[in-house]
Scaffold this active site. Sequence first.
Site, short mmCIF file in Angstrom:
data_model
loop_
_atom_site.label_atom_id
_atom_site.label_comp_id
_atom_site.label_asym_id
_atom_site.label_seq_id
_atom_site.Cartn_x
_atom_site.Cartn_y
_atom_site.Cartn_z
N GLU A 93 52.38 34.08 45.68
CA GLU A 93 51.74 33.45 46.84
C GLU A 93 50.89 32.25 46.43
O GLU A 93 50.30 32.21 45.35
CB GLU A 93 50.91 34.48 47.59
CG GLU A 93 51.82 35.57 48.15
CD GLU A 93 51.10 36.63 48.99
OE1 GLU A 93 51.71 37.11 49.95
OE2 GLU A 93 49.95 36.98 48.67
N CYS A 100 40.46 35.51 48.24
CA CYS A 100 40.45 35.80 46.80
C CYS A 100 40.76 37.26 46.53
O CYS A 100 40.14 38.14 47.11
CB CYS A 100 39.06 35.59 46.20
SG CYS A 100 38.56 33.93 46.14
N CYS A 134 41.10 43.97 42.16
CA CYS A 134 42.03 42.87 42.44
C CYS A 134 43.40 43.40 42.85
O CYS A 134 44.01 44.20 42.14
CB CYS A 134 42.15 42.02 41.18
SG CYS A 134 43.42 40.75 41.30
N CYS A 184 49.99 40.68 37.31
CA CYS A 184 49.02 40.42 36.23
C CYS A 184 48.90 41.69 35.41
O CYS A 184 48.87 42.79 35.95
CB CYS A 184 47.66 40.04 36.81
SG CYS A 184 46.45 39.63 35.53
N CYS A 200 45.19 26.98 46.02
CA CYS A 200 45.03 28.08 45.09
C CYS A 200 46.42 28.45 44.56
O CYS A 200 47.29 28.87 45.32
CB CYS A 200 44.39 29.26 45.85
SG CYS A 200 44.08 30.66 44.80
N CYS A 226 42.21 44.34 36.67
CA CYS A 226 40.80 44.41 37.08
C CYS A 226 40.71 45.35 38.28
O CYS A 226 41.59 45.35 39.15
CB CYS A 226 40.28 43.02 37.42
SG CYS A 226 40.37 41.91 36.00
N1 SAH Z 1 43.14 35.82 36.71
C1 SAH Z 1 42.18 34.84 36.95
C2 SAH Z 1 42.40 34.05 38.22
C3 SAH Z 1 42.81 34.78 39.46
S1 SAH Z 1 41.67 35.67 40.39
C4 SAH Z 1 40.79 35.44 36.94
O1 SAH Z 1 40.67 36.64 36.98
O2 SAH Z 1 39.83 34.66 36.84
C5 SAH Z 1 40.55 34.49 41.14
C6 SAH Z 1 39.16 35.06 41.38
O3 SAH Z 1 39.12 36.05 42.44
C7 SAH Z 1 38.61 35.76 40.16
O4 SAH Z 1 37.25 35.45 39.94
C8 SAH Z 1 38.76 37.19 40.54
O5 SAH Z 1 37.95 38.03 39.77
C9 SAH Z 1 38.40 37.18 42.00
N2 SAH Z 1 38.85 38.37 42.73
C10 SAH Z 1 39.87 39.19 42.42
N3 SAH Z 1 39.96 40.19 43.35
C11 SAH Z 1 39.00 39.97 44.26
C12 SAH Z 1 38.63 40.64 45.47
N4 SAH Z 1 39.30 41.70 45.93
N5 SAH Z 1 37.59 40.13 46.18
C13 SAH Z 1 36.94 39.04 45.75
N6 SAH Z 1 37.27 38.36 44.61
C14 SAH Z 1 38.28 38.82 43.87
FE1 SF4 Z 2 44.48 39.52 36.74
FE2 SF4 Z 2 43.29 39.92 39.10
FE3 SF4 Z 2 41.95 40.42 36.83
FE4 SF4 Z 2 42.50 37.88 37.52
S1 SF4 Z 2 41.18 39.32 38.65
S2 SF4 Z 2 42.76 38.82 35.50
S3 SF4 Z 2 44.52 38.15 38.52
S4 SF4 Z 2 43.82 41.50 37.56
#
Ligand code: SAH
Ligand code: SF4
Length: 381
Positions: free
Chosen positions: A101, A351, A128, A121, A114, A125
């Site tokens: 996406e 995000c 996410c 991934c 974005c 995390c």
């Molecule tokens: N993998 C990279 C970039 C993608 S995520 C990273 O982790 O930085 C982009 C941002 O959104 C990151 O700061 C991530 O931690 C945040 N993010 C992920 N899941 C989220 C959620 N459910 N609510 C708010 N921010 C989130």
């Molecule tokens: Fe991967 Fe989501 Fe963690 Fe970014 S926030 S490193 S996309 S699992």
Amino acid sequence: METPAAVVQQMKVNLLGMSRKNMEVYLTSIGEKPFRAQQILKWIHHSGIDNFDEMTNLGKPLRAKLQELAEVRPPNVVKQLDSIDGTRKWAVEVGGNNLVETVLIPDGQRGTLCVSSQVGCSLDCSFCATGKQGFMRDLTASEIIGQVWLAIKSYGGFEAGSKRIVTNVVMMGMGEPLLNFDSVVEAMSLMLDDFGYGLSKRRVTLSTSGVVPMLDKLGDVSTVSLAISLHAPNDALRSELVPINKKYPIAELLAACQRYLDKQEDTHRVVTIEYTLIAGVNDGLEHAKELAEVLRDLPCKINLIPFNPFSLSNYVRPSKNAINRFWLVLTEAGYVTTVRTPRGDDIDAACGQLAGQVQDRTKRSERHRQRAELEQAIRLV
Ligand code: SAH
Ligand code: SF4
């Protein structure tokens, strides 16, 4: 025996994601003058042309040669969704039933795109949606820059005299960009190149969860802005939320950020610290104070991201009051601190909500689904 058309197509080199340097090498390798690269790049990235026949300043023999050996193949958009707040999301097909996406967030004169870097991934995390999907594969440079191309195309932004659609790019879509290093760097060089999208280094941001060795490598070849997904002020909590912290703890990560800044010519640059606020997990005043302390030596600003919910997660977004209290502690400690407004919530484009469709090789998505169902069943008992 004749080679089927589909196989010929697959063997063609896709010029969409080729940086100027690589295109010059490629053209030389097929007996052409390297300066042609500039002309081809302008057709593709300034005019949105994906057909060699329309590249009228190339001369017929070169066009015929390119037709035979190469192609300009943009990604295939299978779905477009528009939010009531103007955010637009595209689902892009990347083969084998996988979708990634891309999201455009318009804001006055600004248009922030974005962009995704991987199908899923591997880093998982805890907050996410992409992480819950597991990992399938890296995107190619063409699939990455193709997201910029298709967003502009979608708004008619390649037409002469049209307004600039994409003014900023953030590598904050699906995937960890530093784990797909070569393709991400190649695509970002097209974002910055005047024969590509001509964006300034301050308007292209790579967000990473902290792959320290790759961050050092990035500093050697790139000048883009850096955003770090910190999300916790100490290692115990961060390792729970961002598992890669067990490998590269906070002190090492912040030292790598400083090294990145030291490698930049321009001495006024800062790192953006991203901090997703999750109710009852990392949003206490003690966390804010500890964060202010831990960042003391790094030139940085802080971006607070209220947690965006999705179906496989039990986390909750903190109240407005809790967010404001957290913001105040950091602001009073002297940090420039912003709170990111969730955009495109109604189309799951905020995000962390990007999930696309990933034919997960790791079976992680299945495990997460089973766990969520189990937790739901326990709550119902
Ligand atoms: N993998 C990279 C970039 C993608 S995520 C990273 O982790 O930085 C982009 C941002 O959104 C990151 O700061 C991530 O931690 C945040 N993010 C992920 N899941 C989220 C959620 N459910 N609510 C708010 N921010 C989130
Ligand atoms: Fe991967 Fe989501 Fe963690 Fe970014 S926030 S490193 S996309 S699992």
